[in-house]
Design a protein around this motif. Structure first.
Motif, PDB file in Angstrom:
ATOM      1  N   VAL A  48       0.828  -1.188  -0.103  1.00 28.05           N
ATOM      2  CA  VAL A  48       0.019   0.096   0.097  1.00 28.05           C
ATOM      3  C   VAL A  48       1.009   1.238  -0.036  1.00 28.05           C
ATOM      4  O   VAL A  48       1.866   1.324   0.487  1.00 28.05           O
ATOM      5  N   GLY A  49       0.119   2.318  -0.598  1.00 25.56           N
ATOM      6  CA  GLY A  49       0.980   3.616  -0.588  1.00 25.56           C
ATOM      7  C   GLY A  49       1.936   3.740  -1.873  1.00 25.56           C
ATOM      8  O   GLY A  49       2.710   4.945  -1.897  1.00 25.56           O
ATOM      9  N   TYR A  50       2.306   2.751  -2.425  1.00 23.79           N
ATOM     10  CA  TYR A  50       3.461   2.929  -3.558  1.00 23.79           C
ATOM     11  C   TYR A  50       3.141   1.713  -4.499  1.00 23.79           C
ATOM     12  O   TYR A  50       2.479   0.507  -4.429  1.00 23.79           O
ATOM     13  N   PHE A  51       3.824   1.861  -5.654  1.00 21.49           N
ATOM     14  CA  PHE A  51       4.062   0.826  -6.674  1.00 21.49           C
ATOM     15  C   PHE A  51       5.478   0.734  -7.368  1.00 21.49           C
ATOM     16  O   PHE A  51       6.117   1.970  -7.270  1.00 21.49           O
ATOM     17  N   GLU A  52       5.963  -0.198  -7.834  1.00 23.00           N
ATOM     18  CA  GLU A  52       7.291  -0.012  -8.423  1.00 23.00           C
ATOM     19  C   GLU A  52       7.384  -0.880  -9.746  1.00 23.00           C
ATOM     20  O   GLU A  52       6.567  -1.711 -10.063  1.00 23.00           O
ATOM     21  N   LEU A  53       8.089  -0.363 -10.717  1.00 25.88           N
ATOM     22  CA  LEU A  53       8.215  -0.892 -12.022  1.00 25.88           C
ATOM     23  C   LEU A  53       9.810  -1.122 -12.137  1.00 25.88           C
ATOM     24  O   LEU A  53      10.768  -0.188 -11.731  1.00 25.88           O
ATOM     25  N   VAL A  54      10.166  -2.188 -12.633  1.00 25.74           N
ATOM     26  CA  VAL A  54      11.836  -2.464 -13.126  1.00 25.74           C
ATOM     27  C   VAL A  54      11.609  -2.184 -14.604  1.00 25.74           C
ATOM     28  O   VAL A  54      10.878  -2.828 -15.315  1.00 25.74           O
ATOM     29  N   ILE A  55      12.598  -1.184 -15.105  1.00 20.57           N
ATOM     30  CA  ILE A  55      12.508  -1.102 -16.503  1.00 20.57           C
ATOM     31  C   ILE A  55      14.096  -0.992 -16.952  1.00 20.57           C
ATOM     32  O   ILE A  55      15.004  -0.602 -16.287  1.00 20.57           O
ATOM     33  N   LYS A  56      14.033  -1.438 -18.041  1.00 19.59           N
ATOM     34  CA  LYS A  56      15.451  -1.623 -18.680  1.00 19.59           C
ATOM     35  C   LYS A  56      15.569  -0.514 -19.548  1.00 19.59           C
ATOM     36  O   LYS A  56      14.590  -0.130 -20.220  1.00 19.59           O
ATOM     37  N   GLY A  57      16.660   0.046 -19.593  1.00 21.30           N
ATOM     38  CA  GLY A  57      16.987   1.510 -20.292  1.00 21.30           C
ATOM     39  C   GLY A  57      16.958   1.120 -21.654  1.00 21.30           C
ATOM     40  O   GLY A  57      16.889  -0.149 -22.398  1.00 21.30           O
ATOM     41  N   ARG A  58      16.941   2.198 -22.557  1.00 20.70           N
ATOM     42  CA  ARG A  58      16.867   2.077 -24.076  1.00 20.70           C
ATOM     43  C   ARG A  58      18.146   1.366 -24.539  1.00 20.70           C
ATOM     44  O   ARG A  58      19.083   1.500 -24.386  1.00 20.70           O
ATOM     45  N   PHE A  59      17.993   0.478 -25.599  1.00 24.09           N
ATOM     46  CA  PHE A  59      18.696  -0.210 -26.131  1.00 24.09           C
ATOM     47  C   PHE A  59      18.646   0.086 -27.804  1.00 24.09           C
ATOM     48  O   PHE A  59      17.706  -0.229 -28.394  1.00 24.09           O
ATOM     49  N   LYS A  60      19.811   0.309 -28.460  1.00 20.42           N
ATOM     50  CA  LYS A  60      19.968   0.438 -29.810  1.00 20.42           C
ATOM     51  C   LYS A  60      21.093  -0.387 -30.416  1.00 20.42           C
ATOM     52  O   LYS A  60      22.175  -0.213 -30.214  1.00 20.42           O
ATOM     53  N   TYR A  61      20.702  -1.510 -31.030  1.00 19.37           N
ATOM     54  CA  TYR A  61      21.663  -2.147 -31.650  1.00 19.37           C
ATOM     55  C   TYR A  61      22.548  -1.447 -32.958  1.00 19.37           C
ATOM     56  O   TYR A  61      21.994  -1.176 -33.763  1.00 19.37           O
ATOM     57  N   GLN A  62      23.883  -1.676 -32.899  1.00 23.30           N
ATOM     58  CA  GLN A  62      24.639  -1.220 -34.098  1.00 23.30           C
ATOM     59  C   GLN A  62      25.568  -2.447 -34.515  1.00 23.30           C
ATOM     60  O   GLN A  62      25.908  -3.220 -33.677  1.00 23.30           O
ATOM     61  N   PRO A  63      25.444  -2.612 -35.706  1.00 25.44           N
ATOM     62  CA  PRO A  63      26.219  -3.690 -36.376  1.00 25.44           C
ATOM     63  C   PRO A  63      27.658  -3.786 -35.780  1.00 25.44           C
ATOM     64  O   PRO A  63      28.236  -2.935 -35.543  1.00 25.44           O
ATOM     65  N   ASN A  64      28.114  -5.129 -35.456  1.00 25.16           N
ATOM     66  CA  ASN A  64      29.288  -5.289 -34.726  1.00 25.16           C
ATOM     67  C   ASN A  64      29.617  -4.727 -33.549  1.00 25.16           C
ATOM     68  O   ASN A  64      30.884  -4.446 -33.005  1.00 25.16           O
ATOM     69  N   GLN A  65      28.707  -4.268 -32.705  1.00 25.79           N
ATOM     70  CA  GLN A  65      28.741  -3.756 -31.522  1.00 25.79           C
ATOM     71  C   GLN A  65      29.326  -4.484 -30.648  1.00 25.79           C
ATOM     72  O   GLN A  65      30.140  -4.053 -29.620  1.00 25.79           O
ATOM     73  N   VAL A  66      28.905  -5.693 -30.597  1.00 29.06           N
ATOM     74  CA  VAL A  66      29.532  -6.794 -29.773  1.00 29.06           C
ATOM     75  C   VAL A  66      29.872  -7.965 -30.349  1.00 29.06           C
ATOM     76  O   VAL A  66      29.498  -8.255 -31.455  1.00 29.06           O
ATOM     77  N   LYS A  67      30.889  -9.030 -29.811  1.00 27.06           N
ATOM     78  CA  LYS A  67      31.396 -10.040 -30.561  1.00 27.06           C
ATOM     79  C   LYS A  67      30.220 -11.061 -30.546  1.00 27.06           C
ATOM     80  O   LYS A  67      30.116 -11.782 -31.628  1.00 27.06           O
ATOM     81  N   ALA A  68      29.488 -11.212 -29.570  1.00 29.84           N
ATOM     82  CA  ALA A  68      28.348 -12.173 -29.366  1.00 29.84           C
ATOM     83  C   ALA A  68      27.359 -11.706 -28.631  1.00 29.84           C
ATOM     84  O   ALA A  68      27.537 -10.843 -27.720  1.00 29.84           O
ATOM     85  N   PHE A  69      26.075 -12.104 -29.131  1.00 28.48           N
ATOM     86  CA  PHE A  69      24.824 -11.628 -28.425  1.00 28.48           C
ATOM     87  C   PHE A  69      24.150 -12.590 -28.082  1.00 28.48           C
ATOM     88  O   PHE A  69      23.699 -13.542 -28.949  1.00 28.48           O
ATOM     89  N   GLY A  70      23.812 -12.886 -26.524  1.00 25.93           N
ATOM     90  CA  GLY A  70      23.187 -13.936 -26.037  1.00 25.93           C
ATOM     91  C   GLY A  70      21.941 -13.347 -25.720  1.00 25.93           C
ATOM     92  O   GLY A  70      21.516 -12.456 -25.042  1.00 25.93           O
ATOM     93  N   MET A  71      20.747 -14.179 -26.070  1.00 26.46           N
ATOM     94  CA  MET A  71      19.396 -13.544 -25.825  1.00 26.46           C
ATOM     95  C   MET A  71      18.535 -14.875 -25.083  1.00 26.46           C
ATOM     96  O   MET A  71      18.695 -15.734 -25.297  1.00 26.46           O
ATOM     97  N   LEU A  72      17.968 -14.031 -24.116  1.00 27.06           N
ATOM     98  CA  LEU A  72      16.880 -14.885 -23.353  1.00 27.06           C
ATOM     99  C   LEU A  72      15.717 -14.250 -23.006  1.00 27.06           C
ATOM    100  O   LEU A  72      15.447 -12.996 -22.720  1.00 27.06           O
ATOM    101  N   ALA A  73      14.578 -14.723 -23.759  1.00 25.17           N
ATOM    102  CA  ALA A  73      13.582 -13.821 -23.856  1.00 25.17           C
ATOM    103  C   ALA A  73      12.035 -14.972 -24.007  1.00 25.17           C
ATOM    104  O   ALA A  73      12.262 -16.034 -24.278  1.00 25.17           O
ATOM    105  N   GLY A  74      11.218 -14.180 -23.603  1.00 22.28           N
ATOM    106  CA  GLY A  74       9.809 -14.906 -23.648  1.00 22.28           C
ATOM    107  C   GLY A  74       8.776 -13.932 -23.506  1.00 22.28           C
ATOM    108  O   GLY A  74       8.818 -12.890 -23.261  1.00 22.28           O
ATOM    109  N   GLY A  75       7.482 -14.328 -23.894  1.00 22.27           N
ATOM    110  CA  GLY A  75       6.338 -13.553 -23.873  1.00 22.27           C
ATOM    111  C   GLY A  75       6.631 -12.467 -24.989  1.00 22.27           C
ATOM    112  O   GLY A  75       7.394 -12.431 -26.115  1.00 22.27           O
ATOM    113  N   SER A  76       6.149 -11.188 -24.422  1.00 23.63           N
ATOM    114  CA  SER A  76       6.288 -10.150 -25.179  1.00 23.63           C
ATOM    115  C   SER A  76       7.815  -9.535 -25.515  1.00 23.63           C
ATOM    116  O   SER A  76       8.020  -8.870 -26.503  1.00 23.63           O
ATOM    117  N   GLY A  77       8.623 -10.085 -24.932  1.00 26.84           N
ATOM    118  CA  GLY A  77      10.141  -9.583 -25.057  1.00 26.84           C
ATOM    119  C   GLY A  77      10.895 -10.576 -25.979  1.00 26.84           C
ATOM    120  O   GLY A  77      11.993 -10.050 -26.261  1.00 26.84           O
TER     121      GLY A  77
END
Length: 160
Positions: free
Chosen positions: A106-135
């Protein structure tokens, strides 16, 4: 004999009083109305940000105050709310978020928010993805952009 009769009268009086108290308590407990939620589905509302906790380099937990210390959010479990605000670079964003709190908070609510992400080619060597649902949909978009760009050498792994 008079002693036993007086004891029975006292016990009977106590029992009647106990039943009355129990009945009244049960009536008020069962008929107690759930407080009205703080959200209005027809319009955006302002909630004061009272605390921000950085969880990782691009994830933060935001605590917002409800109108009163006894207010509840009133959002059904598992549902989202549309939030409007400015991101870290000052652009207005409207996105759906599911609070991590319940109406027992009561009296409050909380949100967990991931910051903005913009992918650029060759930004990283490897990209590991773990997602489900709308993600899952943004991950498909990033993977497709990587795979369709012959100049992008990023390795992609996906786990759902």
């Amino acid at each position: 004999m008079a002693f036993l009769e007086n004891s029975r009268v006292e016990i009977l009086g106590f029992a009647v009083a106990l039943v009355a108290v129990t009945t009244v308590t049960a009536y008020f407990y069962l008929n107690k109305k759930k407080p009205k939620g703080s959200l209005d589905p027809e319009k955006f509302q302002d909630f004061k940000l009272v605390k921000r906790t950085q969880l990782s380099h691009n994830v933060a937990k935001f605590r917002f105050a409800l109108p009163t210390p006894t207010s509840i959010l009133g959002l059904p479990i598992g549902q989202h709310m549309s939030c409007r605000g400015k991101d870290s670079i000052g652009e207005e964003v409207i996105k759906p978020y599911t609070p991590t709190t319940l109406d027992s908070d009561v009296g409050y609510f909380e949100l967990v928010i991931k910051g903005r992400f913009k992918y650029q080619p060759n930004q990283v060597k490897a990209f590991g993805m773990l997602a489900g649902g709308s993600g899952i949909t943004p991950m498909f978009q990033v993977a497709r952009a990587i795979l369709e760009n012959p100049k992008d050498n990023t390795n992609v792994s996906y786990l759902r």
